[in-house]
Every structure is written in C-alpha cells, then in structure tokens.
Design a protein around this motif. Structure first.
Motif, mmCIF file in Angstrom:
data_model
loop_
_atom_site.group_PDB
_atom_site.id
_atom_site.type_symbol
_atom_site.label_atom_id
_atom_site.label_comp_id
_atom_site.label_asym_id
_atom_site.label_seq_id
_atom_site.Cartn_x
_atom_site.Cartn_y
_atom_site.Cartn_z
ATOM 1 N N ARG A 394 -37.747 13.090 22.023
ATOM 2 C CA ARG A 394 -37.332 14.063 23.021
ATOM 3 C C ARG A 394 -36.322 13.396 23.944
ATOM 4 O O ARG A 394 -36.301 12.179 24.100
ATOM 5 C CB ARG A 394 -38.523 14.585 23.812
ATOM 6 C CG ARG A 394 -39.223 13.527 24.664
ATOM 7 C CD ARG A 394 -40.495 14.076 25.299
ATOM 8 N NE ARG A 394 -41.496 14.370 24.305
ATOM 9 C CZ ARG A 394 -42.219 15.493 24.254
ATOM 10 N NH1 ARG A 394 -42.039 16.425 25.182
ATOM 11 N NH2 ARG A 394 -43.131 15.684 23.333
ATOM 12 N N SER A 395 -35.489 14.197 24.564
ATOM 13 C CA SER A 395 -34.528 13.651 25.521
ATOM 14 C C SER A 395 -33.904 14.786 26.311
ATOM 15 O O SER A 395 -33.886 15.936 25.865
ATOM 16 C CB SER A 395 -33.421 12.872 24.794
ATOM 17 O OG SER A 395 -32.519 12.282 25.710
ATOM 18 N N ARG A 396 -33.420 14.429 27.486
ATOM 19 C CA ARG A 396 -32.560 15.331 28.240
ATOM 20 C C ARG A 396 -31.111 14.931 27.988
ATOM 21 O O ARG A 396 -30.814 13.775 27.680
ATOM 22 C CB ARG A 396 -32.869 15.255 29.726
ATOM 23 C CG ARG A 396 -34.258 15.772 30.109
ATOM 24 C CD ARG A 396 -34.536 15.519 31.570
ATOM 25 N NE ARG A 396 -34.416 14.098 31.880
ATOM 26 C CZ ARG A 396 -34.105 13.611 33.069
ATOM 27 N NH1 ARG A 396 -33.851 14.435 34.084
ATOM 28 N NH2 ARG A 396 -34.031 12.308 33.269
ATOM 29 N N PHE A 397 -30.218 15.912 28.130
ATOM 30 C CA PHE A 397 -28.799 15.681 27.867
ATOM 31 C C PHE A 397 -27.969 16.244 29.018
ATOM 32 O O PHE A 397 -28.282 17.315 29.547
ATOM 33 C CB PHE A 397 -28.369 16.382 26.566
ATOM 34 C CG PHE A 397 -29.041 15.848 25.326
ATOM 35 C CD1 PHE A 397 -28.387 14.960 24.494
ATOM 36 C CD2 PHE A 397 -30.342 16.249 25.010
ATOM 37 C CE1 PHE A 397 -29.010 14.476 23.355
ATOM 38 C CE2 PHE A 397 -30.968 15.762 23.872
ATOM 39 C CZ PHE A 397 -30.298 14.873 23.042
ATOM 40 N N ARG A 398 -26.936 15.521 29.377
ATOM 41 C CA ARG A 398 -25.997 16.010 30.388
ATOM 42 C C ARG A 398 -24.662 16.331 29.720
ATOM 43 O O ARG A 398 -24.295 15.717 28.710
ATOM 44 C CB ARG A 398 -25.787 14.961 31.480
ATOM 45 C CG ARG A 398 -25.178 13.661 31.001
ATOM 46 C CD ARG A 398 -24.688 12.792 32.130
ATOM 47 N NE ARG A 398 -24.206 11.511 31.651
ATOM 48 C CZ ARG A 398 -23.001 11.314 31.096
ATOM 49 N NH1 ARG A 398 -22.160 12.337 30.954
ATOM 50 N NH2 ARG A 398 -22.639 10.112 30.693
ATOM 51 N N PRO A 399 -23.907 17.293 30.258
ATOM 52 C CA PRO A 399 -22.610 17.619 29.657
ATOM 53 C C PRO A 399 -21.648 16.454 29.775
ATOM 54 O O PRO A 399 -21.626 15.748 30.790
ATOM 55 C CB PRO A 399 -22.138 18.841 30.464
ATOM 56 C CG PRO A 399 -22.936 18.829 31.720
ATOM 57 C CD PRO A 399 -24.241 18.159 31.410
ATOM 58 N N VAL A 406 -24.576 14.285 26.406
ATOM 59 C CA VAL A 406 -24.961 12.890 26.219
ATOM 60 C C VAL A 406 -26.441 12.708 26.537
ATOM 61 O O VAL A 406 -26.914 13.129 27.596
ATOM 62 C CB VAL A 406 -24.118 11.957 27.118
ATOM 63 C CG1 VAL A 406 -24.541 10.500 26.934
ATOM 64 C CG2 VAL A 406 -22.634 12.114 26.800
ATOM 65 N N GLY A 407 -27.167 12.062 25.621
ATOM 66 C CA GLY A 407 -28.585 11.812 25.816
ATOM 67 C C GLY A 407 -28.854 10.857 26.961
ATOM 68 O O GLY A 407 -28.129 9.877 27.152
ATOM 69 N N LEU A 408 -29.910 11.123 27.724
ATOM 70 C CA LEU A 408 -30.214 10.336 28.916
ATOM 71 C C LEU A 408 -31.389 9.388 28.745
ATOM 72 O O LEU A 408 -31.542 8.456 29.535
ATOM 73 C CB LEU A 408 -30.499 11.270 30.098
ATOM 74 C CG LEU A 408 -29.350 12.183 30.520
ATOM 75 C CD1 LEU A 408 -29.793 13.063 31.693
ATOM 76 C CD2 LEU A 408 -28.121 11.372 30.896
ATOM 77 N N GLU A 409 -32.237 9.590 27.739
ATOM 78 C CA GLU A 409 -33.399 8.721 27.617
ATOM 79 C C GLU A 409 -33.910 8.725 26.189
ATOM 80 O O GLU A 409 -33.498 9.534 25.362
ATOM 81 C CB GLU A 409 -34.518 9.157 28.574
ATOM 82 C CG GLU A 409 -35.070 10.542 28.321
ATOM 83 C CD GLU A 409 -34.747 11.525 29.428
ATOM 84 O OE1 GLU A 409 -34.673 11.092 30.583
ATOM 85 O OE2 GLU A 409 -34.547 12.712 29.128
ATOM 86 N N GLY A 410 -34.849 7.816 25.935
ATOM 87 C CA GLY A 410 -35.517 7.769 24.648
ATOM 88 C C GLY A 410 -34.591 7.431 23.497
ATOM 89 O O GLY A 410 -33.553 6.785 23.646
ATOM 90 N N TYR A 411 -34.965 7.878 22.317
ATOM 91 C CA TYR A 411 -34.229 7.567 21.094
ATOM 92 C C TYR A 411 -32.779 8.027 21.172
ATOM 93 O O TYR A 411 -31.876 7.402 20.613
ATOM 94 C CB TYR A 411 -34.935 8.236 19.910
ATOM 95 C CG TYR A 411 -34.397 7.860 18.553
ATOM 96 C CD1 TYR A 411 -34.831 6.705 17.913
ATOM 97 C CD2 TYR A 411 -33.468 8.662 17.898
ATOM 98 C CE1 TYR A 411 -34.343 6.360 16.659
ATOM 99 C CE2 TYR A 411 -32.975 8.328 16.654
ATOM 100 C CZ TYR A 411 -33.418 7.167 16.033
ATOM 101 O OH TYR A 411 -32.931 6.828 14.799
ATOM 102 N N TYR A 412 -32.549 9.139 21.857
ATOM 103 C CA TYR A 412 -31.204 9.714 21.899
ATOM 104 C C TYR A 412 -30.385 9.280 23.117
ATOM 105 O O TYR A 412 -29.317 9.848 23.371
ATOM 106 C CB TYR A 412 -31.294 11.238 21.852
ATOM 107 C CG TYR A 412 -31.868 11.762 20.553
ATOM 108 C CD1 TYR A 412 -31.252 11.491 19.339
ATOM 109 C CD2 TYR A 412 -33.044 12.507 20.533
ATOM 110 C CE1 TYR A 412 -31.776 11.961 18.131
ATOM 111 C CE2 TYR A 412 -33.579 12.976 19.345
ATOM 112 C CZ TYR A 412 -32.939 12.698 18.147
ATOM 113 O OH TYR A 412 -33.467 13.158 16.972
ATOM 114 N N ALA A 413 -30.856 8.309 23.867
ATOM 115 C CA ALA A 413 -30.084 7.836 25.022
ATOM 116 C C ALA A 413 -28.706 7.367 24.573
ATOM 117 O O ALA A 413 -28.578 6.533 23.672
ATOM 118 C CB ALA A 413 -30.827 6.692 25.712
#
Length: 461
Positions: A394-399, A406-413
């Motif tokens: 899971r991850s949060r993304f910013r434009p 762009v991923g902010l944390e975890g595997y997708y950072a």
C-alpha cells in the motif's frame, strides 16, 4: 501552566503520577522528573524525590547524555539544507585528515560508518575531556571495526566527528553554533553545555544496598557533541514539539521527517526488538505504537525523549542515577497512558473544495493480476492505494505535476504511478513501476504483460 482546555483528566493525571512514582521507587532513583506533551504544549508534569520537601520542578537541569546527538544531527541537517554539504559527501571533503575520511556524513548520522562504539583509553564519560584533546585521541589506531555502510553500530566517536564537522563548516565552536542556531530560536534557554543552577547532582546507587555516592561531572571536550548537554523537562518538551512538526527558523517539517526515517541497516536482534535508527533519532515499537526519539545516559543520569506521532503524545523522563529506572520504558508508558485514556479526537471530515474530473477517473477498484486494490482520493489531494484484502502493498501518492503520481511510502516509495489513457481520453490502465493495474482481473484487450488467455475465465473442464 496549562490552560483548562489543555489539562488532562484527573484519572489520567493520577495514572501518570503513579507510573513515575513506581519507577522512582522500584528504580531507586534519587529523583525523577517527567512531562507529557500534546498539541505542541506540555499538558502534564510530575516529579518524585527521595529528599523530603525538595521536589524538583520542570526548570531543574539534568544531564541528558546522548539526546545531545539529536541536537548535533539538527545542526548537520541545517548545513545540508543551506547547500553547504551533501549527506552523501565523504567526511574528507569537509574535514580532512581524520583517517576515516571515506565515511560519508549520512553514515555518521545513522551510525553505519563502522566506527568503534567508544574511544580508546579510559572511560570517556567519567574522565576529563582534556585526556582526549584531538579527534585522533577519540578515534585511536583502529577506528573502524566494521565495513563502512554495512550495518548499524552505535558510535559515540562518530558524533564527535559530526560536531567537528559543524565547527569546521561554520568556523565557530559547536556549543556556540548550537546556541545561536537551535537553542535560542526554539527558546531552550535552560539547555546548556555546563550545568546552571538549579540542577540535579549525579549519583551512583549501590546495586545491593540502599546507599549512594556522587558521580564525577566532567566536561567531555571533543566528545561533547555526543553527550555533553544539560536540560530540563520544559526545554525537552519544546524540543519534542519541534521534532514532531519542524520550525522554519531551525529546520523544516520535511527535514525533521527525514530525521525520523530509518537510515541504517538493522541487525536481526534489532528487528526483533523493534529498533531502528534514523538521522540522530531512534525508532522503536512499544505497546503496538511507533515511537521516535532518543535515550541518553551518562554516569549519574538517565534520560529519554520519545514521541508517539500517531497519537500526538510525547513524553520526557529524566533521572539522576547511573542505573535504575529504564527511561524509555517509563516514557513509552506515559505515552500509552494518555493515548489510551484520552484518545486523540480526529478533525471533522470535510470534502474536497474542488473535484478534478481527471483525478476522479482514477478512483475505485483496480486489479494487479488477481489482486484487488482500491484507489482513493483524499481531502489532502493524495491518492491512496490499498489492498482490499487488508494485506499487501500500500502507499499514498502525490501528483508529480506531469500527470503522474509519486509514491510516498512502502514498496512504492519514489515509484511513479502513470494513468494511461485511450485515444478518447478514458483511462485504459495504470502503470506502476512496470506493473499494470486494470479495472477487471486480466481484462481482455488490456496490455497485461504476457498477454491474456484468449478463452478467458472458465471452470474446471
């Protein structure tokens, strides 16, 4: 004093007092002081002492030992933010002649430089700094005990090097730079390199008898950036508020967040203990909570500052004994007591002011192979990707300003989520680091790597 709106409930205050009373008695501490911070302000403080009628308050100084390292790390991050150095720079670039110049600034900050834990020669915390007048005296003939960058190995000499780096780049003593750039702007006027009355004396309590003797109070010389400072619960409460939110006069919220991010390889034992290290900050897990801060000890003193950021509760614990109450355990308990007795009331839900149709096209259910995910747009303008099973990446993304996220944390950072649109503008699929997310599992006609079986889904023949 706290305002009525900030005060904790009487039951919570009694539970906090009970916890430190038990710690002082069972830990046989001559005195113990503590404070709790919420919403950036001190909402409770308490003290226990073995001297009747002389209870220390939140203005009495105690030595804080290695919490000093966090202050030194803040100074180094300031140099980085001003463009005067890069964390990836080798030490030799700014501080030549140490003999360990190949280690980088970030290696030193994160205790991954491979340096020895202590100095050669007599116990540095209990002897005058004049015995170690130069950096070579704290490094010795064999400064490296592990390969650089390979493992976390706590090093007091490493922070002496960082203090010397600050002095070299600023052209002023570490203590003066600290006062000018951190202590004065944050109003930490009772945090000093030498004790200023009122202050506690440091004591050693006999392990097998209820008797004591005073510990020597030495100036640590070039080792000062690793453990010299004295402070109060009031000052450390303010410092905790700064470490939680940042202060543009000293260090931005983004930079203090970077300090709170794990930066050193963890050993198996550290992982089992829920311990990691950032840039001048310890990261721990206790009672199911992520806690960030630092502990400290010098002969005669124990200290801890820890922050439960998710609960918006921080705690400071100071005692004047060489061994006794475990300051982190006590501080973590203070955080837990407040967080459980008076859980944080969340802000009201509010909708977005404006809804972007291109962003709304992205939300909803998506599939990576046969794994189901939900993509949600929140009021802070971020996209959150979450597995619908409750387990998974899971991850949060910013434009990113270019149509991607762009991923902010975890595997997708750091990875980029790209919406891929058809010629009519509708969304065909999402591309996330080469993974293709489709609206249906293995959707026909979608560019799933390896293709989709032509016959589609079917039962057992």
């Amino acid at each position: 004093m706290t305002s009525p709106q900030e005060e904790l409930l009487s039951g919570t205050r009694r539970a906090l007092l009970h916890r430190i009373a038990v710690a002082q008695r069972e830990g046989r501490a001559p005195s113990l002081v503590a404070a709790v911070v919420r919403g950036g302000k001190t909402v409770w403080s308490g003290a226990r002492t073995s001297v009747e009628g002389e209870v220390p308050d939140n203005d009495v100084q105690y030595r804080i030992g290695s919490i000093t390292k966090t202050f030194t790390a803040v100074l180094v991050l300031r140099l980085r933010d001003e463009g005067l150095l890069d964390l990836a720079d080798p030490l030799e670039k700014h501080l030549p002649g140490t003999g360990v110049g190949a280690v980088t600034v970030v290696d030193l900050l994160a205790h991954r430089a491979g340096l020895a834990a202590e100095t050669p020669g007599p116990w540095w915390e209990r002897t005058p700094g004049s015995l170690r007048p130069e950096l070579v005296d704290v490094l010795g003939e064999r400064p490296l005990v592990h390969p650089v960058g390979r493992r976390f190995h706590y090093s007091n000499p490493g922070y002496a090097l960082l203090g010397a780096l600050v002095e070299k780049v600023r052209g002023a003593p570490w203590e003066d730079v600290l006062r000018r750039e951190v202590l004065d702007p944050l109003g930490l006027h009772r945090t000093t390199a030498e004790p200023v009355a009122p202050h506690a004396g440091g004591w050693a309590v006999h392990p097998w008898a209820d008797v004591m003797q005073p510990e020597p109070l030495e100036n640590l010389g070039v080792m000062a950036p690793a453990g010299q400072l004295w402070s109060t619960t009031d000052d450390l409460a303010r410092f905790a508020a700064f470490l939680a939110a940042g202060d543009e006069r000293v260090l931005s919220a983004e930079s203090v967040r970077e300090m709170r991010t794990p930066a050193a390889p963890s050993e198996a034992a550290d992982v089992a203990d829920g311990y990691a290290y950032g840039l001048g900050l310890e990261l721990r897990h206790q009672h199911g909570r992520a806690l960030v801060g630092h502990t400290g000890s010098l002969p005669g003193f124990l200290a801890c500052l820890t922050m439960g950021l998710a609960d918006d509760v921080s705690a400071v614990v100071l005692a004047n004994c060489t061994s006794g109450p475990a300051p982190f355990t006590v501080a973590a308990d203070l955080v837990r007591i407040v967080a459980e007795a008076e859980p944080r009331i969340p802000a009201p839900w509010r909708p977005l002011r404006e809804a972007d149709s291109a962003e709304l096209d992205l939300v909803g259910q998506w599939y990576w192979g046969t794994y189901a995910f939900g993509l949600r747009l929140s009021v802070d303008g971020l996209l959150a990707l979450e597995p619908l099973s409750g387990k998974g990446r899971r991850s949060r993304f910013r434009p990113d300003g270019d149509g991607g996220w762009v991923g902010l944390e975890g595997y997708y950072a750091g990875e980029v989520l790209k919406p891929v649109r058809r010629s009519d503008g509708t969304v065909s699929h999402l591309d996330l680091g080469s993974f293709v997310f489709t609206r249906q599992p293995y959707e026909k006609g979608s560019p799933v790597p390896g293709g989709v079986d032509a016959e589609g889904w079917r039962g057992i023949p």
